[in-house]
Design a protein around this motif. Structure first.
Motif, short mmCIF file in Angstrom:
data_model
loop_
_atom_site.label_atom_id
_atom_site.label_comp_id
_atom_site.label_asym_id
_atom_site.label_seq_id
_atom_site.Cartn_x
_atom_site.Cartn_y
_atom_site.Cartn_z
N ALA A 1 29.38 -115.54 -7.01
CA ALA A 1 29.06 -116.84 -7.64
C ALA A 1 27.99 -117.52 -6.85
N ARG A 2 26.94 -118.26 -7.44
CA ARG A 2 25.90 -118.91 -7.05
C ARG A 2 26.10 -120.13 -6.35
N ASP A 3 27.17 -120.74 -6.70
CA ASP A 3 27.17 -122.19 -5.87
C ASP A 3 29.05 -122.45 -5.71
N LEU A 4 29.32 -123.37 -5.28
CA LEU A 4 30.68 -123.64 -5.09
C LEU A 4 31.30 -123.76 -6.76
N ALA A 5 30.77 -124.65 -7.38
CA ALA A 5 31.52 -124.75 -8.73
C ALA A 5 31.55 -123.43 -9.40
N GLU A 6 30.67 -122.74 -9.58
CA GLU A 6 30.58 -121.23 -10.31
C GLU A 6 31.69 -120.50 -9.68
N GLN B 1 37.39 -118.36 -10.60
CA GLN B 1 38.98 -118.20 -9.92
C GLN B 1 39.83 -119.21 -11.19
N ALA B 2 39.47 -120.11 -11.79
CA ALA B 2 40.31 -120.61 -12.78
C ALA B 2 40.16 -119.88 -14.06
N LYS B 3 39.01 -119.10 -14.40
CA LYS B 3 39.28 -118.19 -15.62
C LYS B 3 40.01 -117.23 -15.20
N GLU B 4 40.30 -116.66 -13.91
CA GLU B 4 41.12 -115.55 -13.79
C GLU B 4 42.57 -116.03 -13.71
N ALA B 5 43.03 -117.32 -13.16
CA ALA B 5 44.23 -117.69 -13.23
C ALA B 5 44.65 -118.41 -14.89
N LEU C 1 35.87 -129.36 -12.70
CA LEU C 1 34.75 -128.45 -11.74
C LEU C 1 33.35 -128.68 -12.09
N SER C 2 33.04 -129.35 -12.92
CA SER C 2 31.65 -130.05 -13.35
C SER C 2 31.24 -131.41 -12.46
N ARG C 3 32.34 -131.82 -12.04
CA ARG C 3 32.33 -133.13 -11.15
C ARG C 3 33.01 -133.24 -9.90
N LEU C 4 32.65 -132.11 -9.12
CA LEU C 4 33.34 -132.01 -7.65
C LEU C 4 33.09 -132.98 -6.82
N ASP C 5 31.79 -133.63 -7.27
CA ASP C 5 31.47 -134.78 -6.39
C ASP C 5 32.53 -136.02 -6.33
N LEU C 6 33.17 -136.04 -7.38
CA LEU C 6 33.98 -137.31 -7.43
C LEU C 6 35.43 -136.62 -6.98
N LEU D 1 44.72 -130.87 -9.44
CA LEU D 1 44.15 -130.79 -7.97
C LEU D 1 45.20 -129.77 -7.04
N ALA D 2 46.33 -129.73 -7.35
CA ALA D 2 47.13 -128.59 -6.59
C ALA D 2 46.51 -127.22 -7.01
N GLU D 3 46.20 -126.96 -8.16
CA GLU D 3 45.52 -125.49 -8.56
C GLU D 3 44.46 -125.38 -7.75
N LEU D 4 43.54 -126.50 -7.89
CA LEU D 4 42.22 -126.42 -7.11
C LEU D 4 42.48 -126.25 -5.65
N ARG D 5 43.35 -126.64 -5.04
CA ARG D 5 43.56 -126.31 -3.61
C ARG D 5 43.72 -125.04 -3.45
N GLY D 6 44.47 -124.42 -4.28
CA GLY D 6 44.90 -123.10 -4.18
C GLY D 6 43.76 -121.97 -4.26
#
Length: 494
Positions: free
Chosen positions: A200-205, A210-214, A225-230, A254-259
């Protein structure tokens, strides 16, 4: 709490190898301490007669009442408030967690582990983690990107240890003399490699991959994922409106994201970085059908108090009050250290002996007979504080016929069965590993299917627990395993 007593408590958490480094510093500071190269005569903590006398007295006193000779330490018990900040987190896995029955078991949130709950780490995996990420990616590229090996190699050279591509597609295209679109296509192919999120080229990517894989990359997750700043600022209300989901769905996302793993490459390292694990305790069968518990004398530092040198200094050089005070302090410190080391060794043997007694089924029959066990159960039997037991079992390893295990491995939570009897979480993990190991590449077991199979065997377990245990064993999801089987088949065909 005196500094000496605080130090005595922390000595309990040191492994033999770590203790060697600590004692080297003490030898440099205290001229009355000498290293003993003579074989141990069966006594611990030194070779002089006075140390053996103190050892005998200390044995009857009990570990939780370890008091060095002289001074205010005599009235300060070792059985203190271990929750205090002074003693918090001596070791990586040194944080007991209270279970529903009021006892303690090892927690699941501190990474290394080996046993209690989720902090189990197979010693073999530590060496596996030393495998180079660079080499692992090149292996996959050799199987999947044969036509563009040069481009793939150039891209992989620009992937940092965390797994991120830090180079420039334009510069790579110019350097290799190929269209930039072709370089990007190879990068996208590398992003399908293991570990998921690499390239990946950045955190969002990285998180998107990983989200696509899951199979969780729906429009709501895409917006999040496009608004990780929030997410970083905790502005969940605004994020919920943008994603057009309710509070329950937001919590699930959010629970999914933390994983997800923000630095997937860190699971790998440079070869040779992993230090070998040296056991502190040996367990072997004795002639009477029981078990023999022995300290690893090869790694156990041996020191003694040089009383002849102390007497010489006192006779020849102790002319001033300052010199006499210095010698007195050195002798007192040396005596205390000898006593503390002796008691530390006796405590380790005492705790290890009780662990072997409690987990006799494991040593005779294997992990399927591992019992649920808490710190309190062991502490009550040997009449020590639970946190003393926790410190004694931190960072120390036991070697037996079945392999090398951290002492905390034997503290596990309980899983209910249909018969009403509790079994160890490690026994359930072992069964999960066995089921996955026997699965057909053409019929990969999902977590839901594992739940069904385990319940048929009497294990009352939820899907999220199966997933958690599977991940703690470093076993991939059904999607990841299916991909691995395909890679293996392609490798054999090649």
């Amino acid at each position: 709490m005196t500094p000496q007593l605080q130090q005595a408590i922390k000595l309990l958490a040191l492994s033999n190898v770590e203790l060697e480094g600590f004692l080297q510093g003490e030898l440099e500071k205290n001229p009355l301490l000498d290293r003993s190269d003579a074989p141990d005569s069966g006594e611990t903590g030194g070779t002089d007669a006075d140390a053996r006398e103190r050892a005998s007295a200390a044995e009857s006193a009990g570990t939780d009442e370890l008091i060095a000779a002289g001074g205010s330490e005599r009235d300060a018990p070792l059985d203190v408030d271990y929750g205090a900040e002074t003693f918090h987190h001596d070791g990586v896995s040194d944080q007991p967690v209270r279970d529903p029955d009021g006892g303690y078991t090892v927690g699941s949130d501190y990474g290394i582990g080996s046993g209690g709950g989720e902090d189990f780490v197979d010693p073999g995996e530590i060496n596996a983690a030393a495998r180079s990420l660079h080499d692992f990616l090149l292996e996959q590229a050799g199987l999947l990107i044969r036509a563009d090996q040069i481009i793939a190699s150039d891209i992989i050279d620009s992937i940092d240890p965390a797994g991120y591509f830090t180079g420039s597609l334009t510069e790579a295209a110019d350097r290799l003399g190929v269209p930039e679109a072709r370089v990007e296509a190879v990068l996208l192919a590398i992003q399908t490699f293991e570990p998921t999120g690499v390239g990946a080229r950045d955190l969002a990517e990285c998180l998107v991959i990983q989200a696509k894989e899951a199979d969780r990359y729906d429009p709501a997750m895409k917006m999040m994922l496009s608004r990780l700043d929030l997410v970083a600022r905790g502005e969940l209300a605004a994020l919920q409106r943008l994603c057009r989901v309710d509070a329950e769905d937001m919590a699930d996302m959010l629970a999914e994201l933390r994983g997800y793993n923000p630095k997937p490459g860190l699971a790998y390292g440079a070869a040779g970085d992993a230090a070998p694990i040296i056991p502190d305790v040996f367990i072997s069968a004795d002639a009477e059908g029981g078990w023999k518990v022995e300290l690893n004398q090869a790694t156990l530092p041996r020191i003694l108090v040089n009383r002849t040198y102390a007497a010489t200094l006192a006779a020849d050089g102790a002319r001033s009050k300052e010199t006499k005070a210095f010698l007195s302090e050195c002798l007192s410190s040396a005596n205390w250290l000898m006593n503390a080391l002796d008691q530390r060794q006796r405590t380790i043997v005492k705790v290890a002996t009780e662990l072997v007694k409690q987990q006799d089924g494991f040593f005779r029959h294997g992990v399927s007979k591992l019992r649920p066990l808490t710190l309190r159960a062991v502490a009550d039997q040997i009449e020590m504080h639970e946190s003393t037991v926790s410190r004694v079992t931190s960072n120390k390893y036991l070697s037996c016929e079945r392999g090398l295990f951290e002492l905390k491995y034997f503290f596990t939570s309980a899983i209910g069965t249909a018969e009403g009897e509790d079994v160890s979480a490690e026994a359930v993990k072992s069964r999960i590993s066995a089921l996955i190991g026997a699965e057909s590449p053409k019929k990969v077991l999902s977590d839901d299917k594992l739940v069904t199979l385990l319940k048929a065997e009497g294990f009352d377990i939820a899907r999220r627990t199966v997933a958690k245990y599977r991940e703690s064993l470093n076993i991939g999801s059904s999607v990841q395993r299916r991909r691995a089987y395909k890679l293996g088949a392609a490798s054999r065909a090649a």
